[in-house]
Design an enzyme around this catalytic site. Structure first.
Site, mmCIF file in Angstrom:
data_model
loop_
_atom_site.group_PDB
_atom_site.id
_atom_site.type_symbol
_atom_site.label_atom_id
_atom_site.label_comp_id
_atom_site.label_asym_id
_atom_site.label_seq_id
_atom_site.Cartn_x
_atom_site.Cartn_y
_atom_site.Cartn_z
ATOM 1 N N ARG A 1 0.859 -1.182 0.000
ATOM 2 C CA ARG A 1 0.000 0.000 0.000
ATOM 3 C C ARG A 1 0.896 1.234 0.000
ATOM 4 O O ARG A 1 2.102 1.113 0.135
ATOM 5 C CB ARG A 1 -0.980 -0.002 1.191
ATOM 6 C CG ARG A 1 -0.396 -0.591 2.416
ATOM 7 C CD ARG A 1 -0.203 0.210 3.642
ATOM 8 N NE ARG A 1 -0.225 1.615 3.533
ATOM 9 C CZ ARG A 1 0.852 2.396 3.658
ATOM 10 N NH1 ARG A 1 2.064 1.877 3.863
ATOM 11 N NH2 ARG A 1 0.750 3.694 3.597
ATOM 12 N N GLY A 2 0.259 2.395 -0.199
ATOM 13 C CA GLY A 2 1.055 3.604 -0.358
ATOM 14 C C GLY A 2 1.224 3.841 -1.858
ATOM 15 O O GLY A 2 1.535 2.915 -2.609
ATOM 16 N N ALA A 3 0.999 5.090 -2.274
ATOM 17 C CA ALA A 3 0.905 5.368 -3.716
ATOM 18 C C ALA A 3 2.138 4.933 -4.523
ATOM 19 O O ALA A 3 2.006 4.188 -5.499
ATOM 20 C CB ALA A 3 0.589 6.849 -3.913
ATOM 21 N N ARG B 1 -7.129 -0.652 -7.064
ATOM 22 C CA ARG B 1 -7.398 0.485 -6.163
ATOM 23 C C ARG B 1 -7.522 1.746 -7.023
ATOM 24 O O ARG B 1 -6.630 2.015 -7.841
ATOM 25 C CB ARG B 1 -6.286 0.655 -5.104
ATOM 26 C CG ARG B 1 -6.274 -0.464 -4.074
ATOM 27 C CD ARG B 1 -5.426 -0.121 -2.871
ATOM 28 N NE ARG B 1 -6.115 0.766 -1.937
ATOM 29 C CZ ARG B 1 -5.527 1.323 -0.894
ATOM 30 N NH1 ARG B 1 -4.240 1.119 -0.659
ATOM 31 N NH2 ARG B 1 -6.203 2.091 -0.071
ATOM 32 N N GLN C 1 -2.480 2.676 9.856
ATOM 33 C CA GLN C 1 -1.161 2.718 9.207
ATOM 34 C C GLN C 1 -0.154 3.504 10.041
ATOM 35 O O GLN C 1 1.046 3.231 10.005
ATOM 36 C CB GLN C 1 -1.271 3.370 7.815
ATOM 37 C CG GLN C 1 -1.949 2.529 6.758
ATOM 38 C CD GLN C 1 -3.428 2.836 6.661
ATOM 39 O OE1 GLN C 1 -4.058 3.203 7.649
ATOM 40 N NE2 GLN C 1 -4.005 2.661 5.487
ATOM 41 N N ASP D 1 -2.176 10.566 -2.611
ATOM 42 C CA ASP D 1 -2.436 9.481 -3.559
ATOM 43 C C ASP D 1 -2.728 10.027 -4.946
ATOM 44 O O ASP D 1 -2.555 9.334 -5.949
ATOM 45 C CB ASP D 1 -3.575 8.599 -3.069
ATOM 46 C CG ASP D 1 -3.066 7.704 -1.965
ATOM 47 O OD1 ASP D 1 -2.881 8.205 -0.836
ATOM 48 O OD2 ASP D 1 -2.780 6.524 -2.242
ATOM 49 N N ASN E 1 -5.595 12.329 -0.026
ATOM 50 C CA ASN E 1 -4.714 11.519 0.835
ATOM 51 C C ASN E 1 -5.591 10.776 1.830
ATOM 52 O O ASN E 1 -6.826 10.919 1.833
ATOM 53 C CB ASN E 1 -3.680 12.410 1.538
ATOM 54 C CG ASN E 1 -2.617 11.589 2.247
ATOM 55 O OD1 ASN E 1 -2.041 10.688 1.647
ATOM 56 N ND2 ASN E 1 -2.361 11.852 3.509
ATOM 57 N N LYS E 2 -4.966 9.999 2.670
ATOM 58 C CA LYS E 2 -5.687 9.156 3.633
ATOM 59 C C LYS E 2 -6.761 9.935 4.372
ATOM 60 O O LYS E 2 -6.540 11.069 4.809
ATOM 61 C CB LYS E 2 -4.652 8.555 4.599
ATOM 62 C CG LYS E 2 -5.188 7.630 5.671
ATOM 63 C CD LYS E 2 -6.043 6.511 5.132
ATOM 64 C CE LYS E 2 -5.411 5.710 4.028
ATOM 65 N NZ LYS E 2 -6.372 4.873 3.276
HETATM 66 O O1 MRU Z 1 -4.631 3.230 1.960
HETATM 67 P P1 MRU Z 1 -3.156 3.424 1.928
HETATM 68 O O2 MRU Z 1 -2.458 2.926 3.131
HETATM 69 O O3 MRU Z 1 -2.544 2.917 0.634
HETATM 70 O O4 MRU Z 1 -2.980 5.007 1.914
HETATM 71 C C1 MRU Z 1 -1.713 5.551 1.797
HETATM 72 C C2 MRU Z 1 -1.715 6.995 1.985
HETATM 73 O O5 MRU Z 1 -2.741 7.625 2.141
HETATM 74 C C3 MRU Z 1 -0.400 7.696 1.875
HETATM 75 O O6 MRU Z 1 -0.422 8.864 2.628
HETATM 76 C C4 MRU Z 1 -0.177 8.007 0.401
HETATM 77 O O7 MRU Z 1 -0.134 6.859 -0.380
HETATM 78 C C5 MRU Z 1 0.954 8.864 0.095
HETATM 79 S S1 MRU Z 1 2.529 8.448 0.649
HETATM 80 C C6 MRU Z 1 3.223 7.253 -0.015
#
Ligand code: MRU
Length: 357
Positions: free
Chosen positions: A44-46, A87, A194, A235, A245-246
């Site tokens: 996970r993470g963009a 996703r 997270q 993201d 973002n999250k």
């Molecule tokens: O749902 P996730 O854990 O993939 O969400 C990730 C985030 O929201 C991060 O802040 C985002 O991907 C940017 S940083 C790599």
């Protein structure tokens, strides 16, 4: 160690669902498996899912039984569709799969096996570039962090959210490398935690001073002068600088503005989507009710309760002091500064590709 990598003709990754309790490397031999690893958040993470998508495309080429170029391209197009659907919010995923598909479409290599090798080399290059980009971005961001600053950070944007080093948390790692003392307030980041599970794990391993806080504590800390900078990743960033973002990020940015605290979004240009004029056009992923009704295996809400679980929110660009990219810090007007940064980054990728031959 890298979050996602290619080894023994497989896509391998740290299974982030199990951290911090267990450190397990999961491996996938099919495109369907790689798509599932993204959807179920093994990875996970963009930036990390961008690289995973690229490796997924290399795997699709490797597994394709095609004996002519058109069939190989058709298999790759189908793989891209499957991976992209895993996703919807992080644009890095479609960015990574598109980069591989476009290479396959334009290559003049006559032999299919050479095309397969070229795709794997491109995925590897994308992963290597990610690490280099993140380091540059981290040091760009460190320049605006005062000595002794208290950072407030949301979600996980560290090495685990990228191939290595990370985005917003990379700024903290860069400060540490420069010997600049900082302290990080780590939002737990419900519902998937997270922050509590991954960011706390990364910062403790790196021995960067930190405290874990309940999400609801952030406003109190800001109002009582305990936060100097709010920092998070993204993201997808629309052309005007609105940043998805999250879930929970928007609320932090608004409270930061109310309290005169600078807010930086840290995102590579691969996260910038110049095709979307503003943030309301960004697709927001909705995830399962079980993420909200439970913590781990434990049910914390009445069985059958109706749930709404958007995984991301959009922070309008007016709340952002700057957007830190690998090409420098973009300031308002973002429509201009982001387009310039994306242009510079594209030129750099082309140069690197030429240098690789
Ligand atoms: O749902 P996730 O854990 O993939 O969400 C990730 C985030 O929201 C991060 O802040 C985002 O991907 C940017 S940083 C790599």
């Amino acid at each position: 160690m890298r979050t996602v990598f290619w080894e023994d003709d497989k896509v391998k990754m740290i299974d982030q669902r199990l951290l911090p309790g267990e450190f397990v490397i999961a491996e996938f031999e099919t495109v369907e498996g790689v798509a599932r690893s993204i959807n179920e958040m093994y990875v996970r993470g963009a930036p990390a899912i961008g690289a995973t998508g690229a490796f997924g495309m290399a795997l699709a080429a490797q597994n394709s039984p095609a004996i002519d170029r058109n069939s190989l391209l058709a298999d790759l197009a189908a793989a891209k569709e499957l991976l992209d659907a895993a996703r919807p919010t992080a644009v890095n995923l479609t960015w990574g799969t598109r980069r591989l598909l476009e290479l396959a479409e334009r290559t003049l290599l006559p032999e299919l096996d050479d095309i397969r090798s070229a795709l794997l080399a491109e995925a590897q290059a994308l992963a290597d570039e990610d690490v280099e980009i993140n380091r540059r971005m981290g040091f760009n961001g460190a320049a605006v962090i005062p000595e002794g600053a208290n950072l407030l950070h949301h979600c996980n944007t560290g090495a685990l959210a990228a191939v290595d080093f990370g985005t917003a948390l990379g700024v903290a790692f860069a400060c540490q490398e420069q010997g600049k003392p900082i302290h990080v307030w780590v939002d737990e980041t419900r519902p998937r935690l997270q922050g509590a599970r991954l960011t706390a794990w990364e910062l403790m391993r790196a021995e960067i001073p930190m405290h874990l806080i309940a999400d609801n504590a952030a406003g109190h800390l800001m109002r009582t002068g305990k936060v100097d900078v709010v920092i998070f990743g993204a993201d997808r960033v629309a052309a005007n600088g609105d940043a998805a973002n999250k879930i929970g990020t928007y609320k932090l940015a608004v409270v930061a503005r109310e309290n005169g605290i600078p807010v930086y979004c840290v995102a590579p240009t691969s996260t910038v989507d110049l095709n979307l004029a503003h943030g309301d056009l960004i697709p927001i992923e909705e995830r399962g009710a079980e993420e909200v009704t439970g913590i781990g295996e434990k049910l914390i809400a009445p069985e059958g309760v109706p749930v709404y679980n958007p995984a991301f929110d959009v922070t309008p660009h007016r709340y952002l002091t700057g957007i830190v990219t690998e090409e420098g810090i973009c300031y308002p007007p973002f429509t201009k500064s982001l387009a310039e940064a994306v242009g510079k980054a594209q030129a750099r990728v082309e140069e690197n590709r030429k240098a690789r031959g």
